[in-house]
Motif scaffolding. Structure first.
Motif, PDB file in Angstrom:
ATOM      1  N   PRO A  99       0.810  -1.220   0.000  1.00 54.29           N
ATOM      2  CA  PRO A  99       0.000   0.000   0.000  1.00 54.29           C
ATOM      3  C   PRO A  99       0.844   1.271   0.000  1.00 54.29           C
ATOM      4  CG  PRO A  99       0.094  -0.912   2.205  1.00 54.29           C
ATOM      5  CD  PRO A  99       0.839  -1.873   1.328  1.00 54.29           C
ATOM      6  N   VAL A 100       0.326   2.318  -0.643  1.00 52.57           N
ATOM      7  CA  VAL A 100       0.945   3.649  -0.628  1.00 52.57           C
ATOM      8  C   VAL A 100      -0.137   4.625  -0.202  1.00 52.57           C
ATOM      9  CG1 VAL A 100       2.071   5.420  -2.017  1.00 52.57           C
ATOM     10  CG2 VAL A 100       2.490   3.006  -2.506  1.00 52.57           C
ATOM     11  N   HIS A 101       0.254   5.570   0.713  1.00 51.01           N
ATOM     12  CA  HIS A 101      -0.778   6.448   1.248  1.00 51.01           C
ATOM     13  C   HIS A 101      -1.104   7.589   0.281  1.00 51.01           C
ATOM     14  CE1 HIS A 101      -3.259   8.464   4.105  1.00 51.01           C
ATOM     15  NE2 HIS A 101      -2.454   9.509   4.194  1.00 51.01           N
ATOM     16  N   ARG A 102      -0.126   8.441   0.004  1.00 54.93           N
ATOM     17  CA  ARG A 102      -0.362   9.543  -0.929  1.00 54.93           C
ATOM     18  C   ARG A 102       0.701   9.459  -2.008  1.00 54.93           C
ATOM     19  NH1 ARG A 102      -1.336  12.706   3.754  1.00 54.93           N
ATOM     20  NH2 ARG A 102       0.849  13.316   3.727  1.00 54.93           N
ATOM     21  N   PRO A 103       0.397   8.820  -3.122  1.00 53.76           N
ATOM     22  CA  PRO A 103       1.427   8.642  -4.141  1.00 53.76           C
ATOM     23  C   PRO A 103       1.846   9.982  -4.718  1.00 53.76           C
ATOM     24  CG  PRO A 103      -0.704   7.954  -4.981  1.00 53.76           C
ATOM     25  CD  PRO A 103      -0.898   8.242  -3.529  1.00 53.76           C
ATOM     26  N   PRO A 104       3.162  10.327  -4.704  1.00 50.24           N
ATOM     27  CA  PRO A 104       3.630  11.578  -5.305  1.00 50.24           C
ATOM     28  C   PRO A 104       3.421  11.528  -6.811  1.00 50.24           C
ATOM     29  CG  PRO A 104       5.411  10.420  -4.133  1.00 50.24           C
ATOM     30  CD  PRO A 104       4.259   9.500  -4.190  1.00 50.24           C
ATOM     31  N   ALA A 105       3.091  12.682  -7.370  1.00 48.83           N
ATOM     32  CA  ALA A 105       2.798  12.725  -8.798  1.00 48.83           C
ATOM     33  C   ALA A 105       4.013  12.293  -9.616  1.00 48.83           C
ATOM     34  CB  ALA A 105       2.369  14.139  -9.192  1.00 48.83           C
ATOM     35  N   ALA A 106       5.219  12.661  -9.123  1.00 51.45           N
ATOM     36  CA  ALA A 106       6.435  12.370  -9.882  1.00 51.45           C
ATOM     37  C   ALA A 106       6.746  10.882  -9.929  1.00 51.45           C
ATOM     38  CB  ALA A 106       7.609  13.131  -9.267  1.00 51.45           C
ATOM     39  N   ALA A 107       6.073  10.091  -9.104  1.00 53.54           N
ATOM     40  CA  ALA A 107       6.433   8.679  -8.986  1.00 53.54           C
ATOM     41  C   ALA A 107       5.880   7.837 -10.118  1.00 53.54           C
ATOM     42  CB  ALA A 107       5.926   8.135  -7.653  1.00 53.54           C
ATOM     43  N   LYS A 108       4.904   8.397 -10.834  1.00 58.94           N
ATOM     44  CA  LYS A 108       4.207   7.577 -11.827  1.00 58.94           C
ATOM     45  C   LYS A 108       5.133   7.144 -12.941  1.00 58.94           C
ATOM     46  CE  LYS A 108      -0.410   9.188 -10.840  1.00 58.94           C
ATOM     47  NZ  LYS A 108      -0.844  10.570 -10.673  1.00 58.94           N
ATOM     48  N   GLY A 109       5.106   5.853 -13.237  1.00 61.32           N
ATOM     49  CA  GLY A 109       5.840   5.331 -14.383  1.00 61.32           C
ATOM     50  C   GLY A 109       7.341   5.267 -14.194  1.00 61.32           C
ATOM     51  N   ARG A 110       7.835   5.459 -12.971  1.00 61.94           N
ATOM     52  CA  ARG A 110       9.287   5.418 -12.757  1.00 61.94           C
ATOM     53  C   ARG A 110       9.658   4.191 -11.944  1.00 61.94           C
ATOM     54  NH1 ARG A 110      11.834  10.162 -14.189  1.00 61.94           N
ATOM     55  NH2 ARG A 110      13.721   9.306 -13.277  1.00 61.94           N
ATOM     56  N   ASP A 111      10.923   3.757 -12.101  1.00 64.28           N
ATOM     57  CA  ASP A 111      11.440   2.694 -11.230  1.00 64.28           C
ATOM     58  C   ASP A 111      11.638   3.279  -9.837  1.00 64.28           C
ATOM     59  OD1 ASP A 111      11.503   0.641 -13.016  1.00 64.28           O
ATOM     60  OD2 ASP A 111      13.490   1.180 -13.792  1.00 64.28           O
ATOM     61  N   LEU A 112      11.076   2.586  -8.842  1.00 60.94           N
ATOM     62  CA  LEU A 112      11.062   3.141  -7.491  1.00 60.94           C
ATOM     63  C   LEU A 112      11.661   2.165  -6.483  1.00 60.94           C
ATOM     64  CD1 LEU A 112       7.390   4.487  -7.400  1.00 60.94           C
ATOM     65  CD2 LEU A 112       9.463   5.802  -7.865  1.00 60.94           C
ATOM     66  N   VAL A 113      12.018   2.723  -5.330  1.00 56.55           N
ATOM     67  CA  VAL A 113      12.317   1.899  -4.160  1.00 56.55           C
ATOM     68  C   VAL A 113      11.278   2.239  -3.106  1.00 56.55           C
ATOM     69  CG1 VAL A 113      13.924   1.490  -2.273  1.00 56.55           C
ATOM     70  CG2 VAL A 113      14.784   1.677  -4.612  1.00 56.55           C
ATOM     71  N   TYR A 114      10.681   1.197  -2.553  1.00 52.36           N
ATOM     72  CA  TYR A 114       9.663   1.326  -1.532  1.00 52.36           C
ATOM     73  C   TYR A 114      10.373   1.189  -0.194  1.00 52.36           C
ATOM     74  CZ  TYR A 114       5.136   0.037   0.706  1.00 52.36           C
ATOM     75  OH  TYR A 114       3.999  -0.028   1.472  1.00 52.36           O
ATOM     76  N   GLY A 115      10.405   2.271   0.580  1.00 56.03           N
ATOM     77  CA  GLY A 115      11.146   2.239   1.844  1.00 56.03           C
ATOM     78  C   GLY A 115      10.206   2.163   3.023  1.00 56.03           C
ATOM     79  N   GLU A 159       1.162   5.385   5.837  1.00 59.94           N
ATOM     80  CA  GLU A 159       1.529   6.797   6.014  1.00 59.94           C
ATOM     81  C   GLU A 159       3.023   6.973   6.157  1.00 59.94           C
ATOM     82  OE1 GLU A 159      -0.171   9.790   8.306  1.00 59.94           O
ATOM     83  OE2 GLU A 159      -2.047   8.686   8.636  1.00 59.94           O
ATOM     84  N   HIS A 160       3.713   5.959   6.633  1.00 63.88           N
ATOM     85  CA  HIS A 160       5.151   6.064   6.877  1.00 63.88           C
ATOM     86  C   HIS A 160       5.986   5.422   5.787  1.00 63.88           C
ATOM     87  CE1 HIS A 160       3.610   6.874  10.985  1.00 63.88           C
ATOM     88  NE2 HIS A 160       4.580   7.784  10.918  1.00 63.88           N
ATOM     89  N   VAL A 161       5.384   5.208   4.634  1.00 58.89           N
ATOM     90  CA  VAL A 161       6.133   4.633   3.515  1.00 58.89           C
ATOM     91  C   VAL A 161       6.857   5.752   2.767  1.00 58.89           C
ATOM     92  CG1 VAL A 161       5.844   3.575   1.247  1.00 58.89           C
ATOM     93  CG2 VAL A 161       4.675   2.622   3.247  1.00 58.89           C
ATOM     94  N   HIS A 162       8.124   5.492   2.404  1.00 60.07           N
ATOM     95  CA  HIS A 162       8.882   6.452   1.595  1.00 60.07           C
ATOM     96  C   HIS A 162       9.062   5.872   0.211  1.00 60.07           C
ATOM     97  CE1 HIS A 162       9.984   8.296   5.412  1.00 60.07           C
ATOM     98  NE2 HIS A 162      10.329   7.096   5.829  1.00 60.07           N
ATOM     99  N   LEU A 163       8.933   6.736  -0.805  1.00 59.33           N
ATOM    100  CA  LEU A 163       9.218   6.288  -2.164  1.00 59.33           C
ATOM    101  C   LEU A 163      10.449   7.022  -2.679  1.00 59.33           C
ATOM    102  CD1 LEU A 163       5.653   6.101  -3.751  1.00 59.33           C
ATOM    103  CD2 LEU A 163       7.076   4.209  -2.946  1.00 59.33           C
ATOM    104  N   PHE A 164      11.417   6.266  -3.203  1.00 63.94           N
ATOM    105  CA  PHE A 164      12.654   6.853  -3.726  1.00 63.94           C
ATOM    106  C   PHE A 164      12.752   6.559  -5.214  1.00 63.94           C
ATOM    107  CE2 PHE A 164      13.348   5.713   0.672  1.00 63.94           C
ATOM    108  CZ  PHE A 164      13.902   6.863   1.214  1.00 63.94           C
TER     109      PHE A 164
END
Lengths: 310, 355
Positions: free
Chosen positions: B263-279, B340-345
């Motif tokens: 789950p992701v709480h508030r997905p940042p707009a910039a995150a769409k379609g990019r390779d991410l790390v779920y922290g 809520e405490h998930v970080h996306l990198f």
């Protein structure tokens, strides 16, 4: 076939091998034999000869302290004692000062550091007689390079009589001895300097110490144990020096450079008075013991070097 | 007391750059910790501040005064070294008095200040001893005492606790912090131990490979790490990191490379379609009746808490529970992730994507 004797062989070995004291004695025997043959016997013989009137080719008889009584009234002997003390004192001070200075220089980050360190050792590596011969030429009364250079520069008119004048001769042999002795002092002190952690120097400079204060309050106190050992050896070597004098001046002129060692040899071997020569040599022992005691009790052991009680 | 400023400070050993442009502002009275892995340049930076290393480029100011060309003795700073650097031939009292003796303070003044420092540090009974007669912790205190008596503008600490055993380290940590609260002298402290940094600092500077990765208060770095390096470095046990992308259809779902959805709480707009790390930090997973199924691999009870390594999809993940858990390796538990405490990198830049 007879039966084999029934004594049970022990699983390990003969019982005397089990005795640590006995075994230790046998292990020490080779070293002890070596020491007795090459150190104790010659030393003992020398001391004994000093109490006899032995000459070359004739066994002597015990004459008690006669040799020493004679020497006590012998002006040449006392001159040699003075010469030896003077030679040792001046040469040791110079060797210490110049050696320490050289060690401090070599401890800095110089280019070609190991090259310079190797060069510094050269005077020590060359056999003494060889370097003495070289100095003989350097101090030659006619062909001395020093005289020649000074004359070319117009500083003097005639060659310096290095080895013919008593004062000049004393200074010349001291110069040669210092040249030869510096490497030992410099390299040993350099090794000592390298055991002082860099962080101590850094801490001192943060504490506000100038270069001189860092040397005075950190480097020098931490170096004293090594200075004590090195200078003890240096003093012993200088006090018993023979080769340099024998090649350069043979004790002359007018006994001005006769050291106890050279006088002992001259009286004992060319002079044939083995007993008297031995007595002179034995007379060196109290001085040498004194030097060792001074360094051992005065300098070497410091409270801060010993471990804590808890 | 004074603040310290690093302005685009650089340092190279030969052609090899070790400090690649560092800007840090340290306020008067602040306790700042430089932290980072071995070889990140933190000790070099401290030694440049102390004047023990040259500055290749840039400017260092102490109390507004540029100190680039000043020798260490004129910078009015005191440093505690990793090996303490106590003078072995001087007693504890002489060690502490050395700097005052050098600047020519009167004897009475020296005695007063040494006794005051010894009193603060509990060294009064040891003043006549030599460093060799002291334990590691006592030597550490003497080194601090030597710094205190000078009443300098800035205290520098270079990994001062790394030669102590674990228990003593915790005790000295508290002592140093208390000392700072009492003296309020600007302090710059270098360590590789992020726990030391978290527990003691007013402000942490995370360094990596000669650059500053992030500057901030301890909890700020913990809660909002600027990038993957800080996220992985700060926090013990370390943050869990899972590679993947957001679900194009439903951006509140993160799809890991092994197919697991998280789950992701508030997905940042910039995150769409990019390779991410779920922290995800280990403490933001709770045991629940239903949720992400995970297989227990290792259980490490410490009494105070229970650490567990579980297999979530194809990835091993560390989680920490305050409660005691009665499960065995091989069993399946269900985890409720606190989204809520998930970080996306962003994988490419390593930066954290803010919502």
């Amino acid at each position: 076939m007879t039966t084999v004797p029934t004594t049970q062989p022990t699983a390990t070995s003969a019982p005397w091998l089990q005795n640590n004291n006995l075994l230790g004695f046998f292990f020490m025997l080779p070293a002890a034999v070596f020491l007795v043959c090459f150190l104790t016997y010659p030393l003992g013989l020398g001391v004994w000869l000093g109490f006899t009137d032995t000459r070359i080719g004739r066994d002597g008889v015990f004459i008690g302290l006669e040799n020493y009584v004679f020497l006590a009234g012998d002006k040449v002997f006392w001159l040699a004692v003075f010469n030896t003390l003077f030679y040792t004192l001046i040469a040791s001070i110079l060797k210490f000062a110049l050696g320490l200075w050289l060690a401090l220089l070599l401890n800095e980050n110089l280019p070609c550091k190991s090259f310079f360190r190797a060069i510094v050792l050269l005077p020590w590596v060359v056999p003494t007689v060889l370097s003495a011969l070289a100095f003989w030429w350097i101090f030659d009364s006619q062909f001395s390079i020093i005289s020649w250079s000074l004359m070319q520069l117009g500083l003097i008119d005639a060659p310096i009589n290095f080895l013919g004048d008593p004062t000049n001769a004393r200074m010349s042999v001291i110069a040669a001895n210092v040249w030869r002795g510096i490497p030992f002092v410099a390299i040993s002190l350099l090794a000592g300097l390298q055991t002082i952690p860099a962080s101590l120097q850094e801490a001192a400079s943060l504490d506000g110490a100038t270069n001189w204060q860092r040397f005075r309050y950190v480097t020098l106190p931490m170096l004293t144990p090594i200075i004590a050992v090195v200078m003890t050896f240096s003093v012993l070597f200088t006090f018993t020096d023979f080769q340099l004098i024998y090649v350069l001046t043979k004790g002359g002129p007018v006994n001005a450079t006769h050291l106890m060692a050279t006088l002992s040899f001259q009286r004992g071997i060319p002079g044939g008075q083995l007993g008297e020569g031995a007595a002179i040599a034995v007379a060196m022992i109290p001085f040498l013991l004194g030097a060792i005691m001074f360094s051992f009790f005065g300098l070497q052991r410091r409270k801060w070097q010993q471990g804590g009680q808890d | 007391m004074a603040g310290v400023d690093f302005v685009d400070v650089r340092k190279s050993f030969g052609a090899f750059p070790v400090i690649k442009g560092v800007d840090i502002q340290i306020e008067d009275g602040e306790f700042v910790i430089l932290v980072g892995p071995s070889g990140c340049g933190k000790s070099t930076l401290l030694r440049m501040l102390a004047g023990l290393e040259n500055i290749t480029a840039g400017e260092i100011r102490i109390g507004g005064r540029t100190v680039n060309a000043l020798p260490p003795k004129d910078r009015d700073i005191a440093m505690v070294f990793q090996n303490y650097a106590l003078y072995p031939h001087m007693t504890v009292a002489d060690n502490m008095a050395f700097s005052l003796m050098l600047n020519g303070s009167p004897k009475a003044e020296i005695d007063k200040r040494v006794n005051a420092a010894a009193d603060i540090l509990g060294l009064t009974k040891l003043l006549d001893r030599f460093p060799r007669q002291l334990s590691g912790g006592q030597r550490q205190r003497v080194a601090m005492g030597r710094a205190i008596v000078r009443d300098p503008q800035v205290f520098l600490f270079d990994e001062p606790l790394s030669n102590l055993d674990a228990k003593l380290r915790v005790a000295m940590r508290a002592e140093i912090k208390e000392l700072h609260q009492r003296l309020k002298t600007t302090t710059v402290y270098v360590t590789h131990d992020q726990i030391e940094a978290m527990t003691m600092a007013d402000k942490i500077v995370v360094m990596h490979d000669g650059v500053v990765e992030q500057v901030g208060a301890p909890l700020e770095l913990y809660d909002r790490p600027a990038n993957l390096f800080v996220a992985g470095f700060i926090g013990s046990p370390a943050m869990n990191m899972i590679r993947g992308r957001l679900d194009p259809g439903d951006p509140t779902r993160f799809v890991a490379t092994d197919g697991t959805t998280l789950p992701v709480h508030r997905p940042p707009a910039a995150a769409k379609g990019r390779d991410l790390v779920y922290g995800l930090r280990p403490e933001y997973m709770a045991l629940a009746g239903e949720g992400q199924p995970a297989e227990v691999v290792v259980i490490e009870p410490t009494g105070y808490e229970t650490q567990m390594i579980v297999r979530l999809g194809g990835t091993d993940v560390t989680c920490v529970f305050r409660e005691r858990v009665d499960v065995r390796p091989g069993e399946t538990i269900h985890l409720k992730i606190d989204a809520e405490h998930v970080h996306l990198f962003d994988v490419e830049s390593g930066s954290r994507l803010f919502d």
